[in-house]
Design an enzyme around this catalytic site. Structure first.
Site, PDB file in Angstrom:
ATOM      1  N   GLY A 259       0.953  -1.490  -0.190  1.00 27.74           N
ATOM      2  CA  GLY A 259      -0.029  -0.026   0.031  1.00 27.74           C
ATOM      3  C   GLY A 259       0.905   1.346   0.086  1.00 27.74           C
ATOM      4  CG  ASP A 260       3.485   1.835   3.257  1.00 31.59           C
ATOM      5  OD1 ASP A 260       2.073   2.263   3.179  1.00 31.59           O
ATOM      6  OD2 ASP A 260       4.182   0.938   3.795  1.00 31.59           O
TER       7      ASP A 260
HETATM    8  N1  LIG Z   1      -1.258 -10.293  -4.735  1.00 28.99           N
HETATM    9  C1  LIG Z   1      -0.930  -9.738  -5.013  1.00 28.99           C
HETATM   10  N2  LIG Z   1      -0.962  -9.510  -6.097  1.00 28.99           N
HETATM   11  C2  LIG Z   1      -0.988  -8.214  -6.703  1.00 28.99           C
HETATM   12  N3  LIG Z   1      -0.712  -7.165  -6.935  1.00 28.99           N
HETATM   13  C3  LIG Z   1      -1.487  -6.481  -5.465  1.00 28.99           C
HETATM   14  C4  LIG Z   1      -0.899  -7.701  -4.214  1.00 28.99           C
HETATM   15  N4  LIG Z   1      -1.374  -7.873  -3.190  1.00 28.99           N
HETATM   16  C5  LIG Z   1      -1.005  -5.960  -3.324  1.00 28.99           C
HETATM   17  N5  LIG Z   1      -0.673  -5.399  -4.326  1.00 28.99           N
HETATM   18  C6  LIG Z   1      -0.953  -4.490  -5.351  1.00 28.99           C
HETATM   19  O1  LIG Z   1      -0.256  -3.469  -3.955  1.00 28.99           O
HETATM   20  C7  LIG Z   1      -1.352  -2.428  -3.865  1.00 28.99           C
HETATM   21  C8  LIG Z   1      -1.518  -1.859  -2.161  1.00 28.99           C
HETATM   22  O2  LIG Z   1      -2.171  -3.565  -1.801  1.00 28.99           O
HETATM   23  P1  LIG Z   1      -3.647  -3.046  -0.819  1.00 28.99           P
HETATM   24  O3  LIG Z   1      -4.681  -2.726  -0.890  1.00 28.99           O
HETATM   25  O4  LIG Z   1      -3.394  -4.508  -0.076  1.00 28.99           O
HETATM   26  O5  LIG Z   1      -3.097  -2.447   0.131  1.00 28.99           O
HETATM   27  P2  LIG Z   1      -2.884  -1.867   1.701  1.00 28.99           P
HETATM   28  O6  LIG Z   1      -4.087  -3.068   2.443  1.00 28.99           O
HETATM   29  O7  LIG Z   1      -2.888  -0.912   2.233  1.00 28.99           O
HETATM   30  O8  LIG Z   1      -1.522  -2.832   2.089  1.00 28.99           O
HETATM   31  P3  LIG Z   1      -0.811  -2.702   2.978  1.00 28.99           P
HETATM   32  O9  LIG Z   1      -1.407  -2.185   4.598  1.00 28.99           O
HETATM   33  O10 LIG Z   1      -0.007  -4.112   3.523  1.00 28.99           O
HETATM   34  O11 LIG Z   1       0.411  -1.955   2.427  1.00 28.99           O
HETATM   35  C9  LIG Z   1      -2.637  -3.060  -4.434  1.00 28.99           C
HETATM   36  O12 LIG Z   1      -3.999  -2.027  -5.304  1.00 28.99           O
HETATM   37  C10 LIG Z   1      -2.550  -3.633  -5.433  1.00 28.99           C
HETATM   38  O13 LIG Z   1      -2.558  -2.977  -7.449  1.00 28.99           O
HETATM   39  O1  LIG Z   2       1.621  -0.017  13.005  1.00 27.52           O
HETATM   40  P1  LIG Z   2       1.321   1.008  11.560  1.00 27.52           P
HETATM   41  O2  LIG Z   2       1.894   2.744  12.009  1.00 27.52           O
HETATM   42  O3  LIG Z   2      -0.396   1.014  11.136  1.00 27.52           O
HETATM   43  O4  LIG Z   2       2.234  -0.587  10.655  1.00 27.52           O
HETATM   44  C1  LIG Z   2       3.179  -0.650  10.448  1.00 27.52           C
HETATM   45  C2  LIG Z   2       3.552  -0.959   9.838  1.00 27.52           C
HETATM   46  O5  LIG Z   2       2.635  -2.970   9.788  1.00 27.52           O
HETATM   47  O6  LIG Z   2       3.381  -0.651   7.902  1.00 27.52           O
HETATM   48  C3  LIG Z   2       4.762  -0.915   7.340  1.00 27.52           C
HETATM   49  C4  LIG Z   2       4.166  -1.616   6.338  1.00 27.52           C
HETATM   50  O7  LIG Z   2       2.559  -0.586   5.499  1.00 27.52           O
HETATM   51  C5  LIG Z   2       5.421  -1.890   8.071  1.00 27.52           C
HETATM   52  O8  LIG Z   2       7.257  -1.209   7.277  1.00 27.52           O
HETATM   53  C6  LIG Z   2       5.128  -1.317   9.173  1.00 27.52           C
HETATM   54  O9  LIG Z   2       5.454  -2.216  10.489  1.00 27.52           O
END
Ligand SMILES: Nc1ncnc2c1ncn2[C@@H]1O[C@H](COP(=O)(O)OP(=O)(O)OP(=O)(O)O)[C@@H](O)[C@H]1O
Ligand SMILES: O=P(O)(O)OC[C@@]1(O)O[C@H](CO)[C@@H](O)[C@@H]1O
Length: 303
Positions: A250-251
């Site tokens: 997501g980041d």
């Molecule tokens: N399994 C996957 N396959 C392909 N693309 C992925 C996958 N997981 C994440 N992505 C890519 O990354 C983007 C962000 O992922 P996600 O929706 O999981 O964000 P998030 O919930 O904010 O994730 P996180 O908090 O783990 O960083 C998605 O829109 C997609 O483009």
């Molecule tokens: O506890 P928060 O601040 O919600 O999330 C922190 C965290 O899980 O988010 C990043 C991935 O998005 C990791 O690098 C980190 O450990």
């Protein structure tokens, strides 16, 4: 200039094992330690994509020193407030049959330290972008994002907020330029499960009514949707690939969006596709996305 704020940076301790047995001694097959925290990840991916930024936030203790050192070794710039007591958290990311995360609580952040951060934010000016990302440690008032946005109101800065439901809902009144809930977080904000794209876009519209300008909805392996402030919507599937590490996807998407926006001279559409490709490039890799990985995926989803 892009500034990222991470209230609670971390060392992410990444462990791989075949299976995680509760109540047993588990032996890992792979381990790595990386600087973490959402804003830091955005800065590191921006760097990989060739864009400068400066990371702000709080660090403490020997873990904080390690965060600073490793972050700098990636060529990233930071201007952290160093806290006198406690230590920056270690977040454990266990990759076995499923992914389990244990995120630490983080150090105490005093009122004086908060003021120091506010002073650092005084340098923001017209045209700058501020990314507020991640959780607020429970030692801080949970209106801190709002306080920051209030102070910056009228300066002409673009503000991006990537936070969970309560925090995100509270900042909408300050008109964030971009918010990035995932599909589950968006549903939680309205107390329902949102299944179809139409439902997701309709609820993104409700967030716009509350003040958000552009709403990027990430959907992990299902790709993403964007509702822009001029009412246009874009959708993209996720590129095809094997999920290796979803931490920071997501980041990475936020970083890619910003890089794409900058490189296209302000096209939200280009920003969107670059965001999707960058999120997926991180998801398909042990480490955060690199430029060649992003470009290869972008070609598969973009015309
Ligand atoms: N399994 C996957 N396959 C392909 N693309 C992925 C996958 N997981 C994440 N992505 C890519 O990354 C983007 C962000 O992922 P996600 O929706 O999981 O964000 P998030 O919930 O904010 O994730 P996180 O908090 O783990 O960083 C998605 O829109 C997609 O483009
Ligand atoms: O506890 P928060 O601040 O919600 O999330 C922190 C965290 O899980 O988010 C990043 C991935 O998005 C990791 O690098 C980190 O450990």
């Amino acid at each position: 200039m892009v500034y990222t704020v991470t209230f609670n940076p971390s060392l992410d301790y990444i462990l791989r094992l075949d299976a995680l047995e509760k109540g047993e001694i588990n032996r890992v097959t792979y381990e790595n330690i990386l600087p973490g925290g959402k804003g830091l990840n955005v800065s590191m991916v921006l760097k990989n994509l060739g864009h400068e930024s400066q990371a702000l936030g709080f660090v403490a203790g020997f873990t904080g020193e390690a965060v600073e050192k490793q972050f700098a070794s990636f060529g990233c710039r930071a201007d952290f407030v160093r806290l006198p007591d406690g230590f920056s958290r270690i977040n454990v990311k266990i990759k076995a049959k499923e992914e389990t995360e244990i995120n630490g609580q983080g150090p105490l952040i005093s009122e004086a330290a908060q003021q120091e951060l506010f002073r650092k934010l005084e340098k923001l000016e017209k045209g700058d972008t501020l990314v507020l990302a991640g959780s607020i440690p429970n030692t801080l008032p949970d209106d801190i994002y709002e306080r920051i946005m209030e102070r910056l109101a009228g300066r002409g800065c673009r503000i991006i907020v990537d936070a969970t439901k309560g925090l995100l809902l509270k900042v909408l009144a300050y008109g964030p330029w971009l918010i990035k809930p995932n599909n589950h977080e968006l549903g939680e904000m309205f107390g329902k499960e949102l299944r179809t794209e139409e439902e997701l876009l309709a609820h993104a519209g409700k967030l716009q009514e509350k003040g958000a300008r552009n709403v990027l909805i990430s959907m992990a392996g299902e790709g993403a949707l964007l509702l822009t402030e001029d009412g246009k919507s874009y959708r993209s599937p996720a590129p095809k690939g094997t999920l290796v590490n979803s931490v920071g996807a997501g980041d990475s998407m936020v970083a890619g969006f910003l890089a794409g926006y900058e490189e296209s001279g302000g096209s939200l559409e280009e920003a969107f596709f670059m965001g999707v490709a960058t999120g997926s490039a991180s998801a398909f890799s042990e480490n955060l996305a690199t430029r060649p990985e992003v470009e290869a995926l972008l070609r598969t989803i973009r015309r």
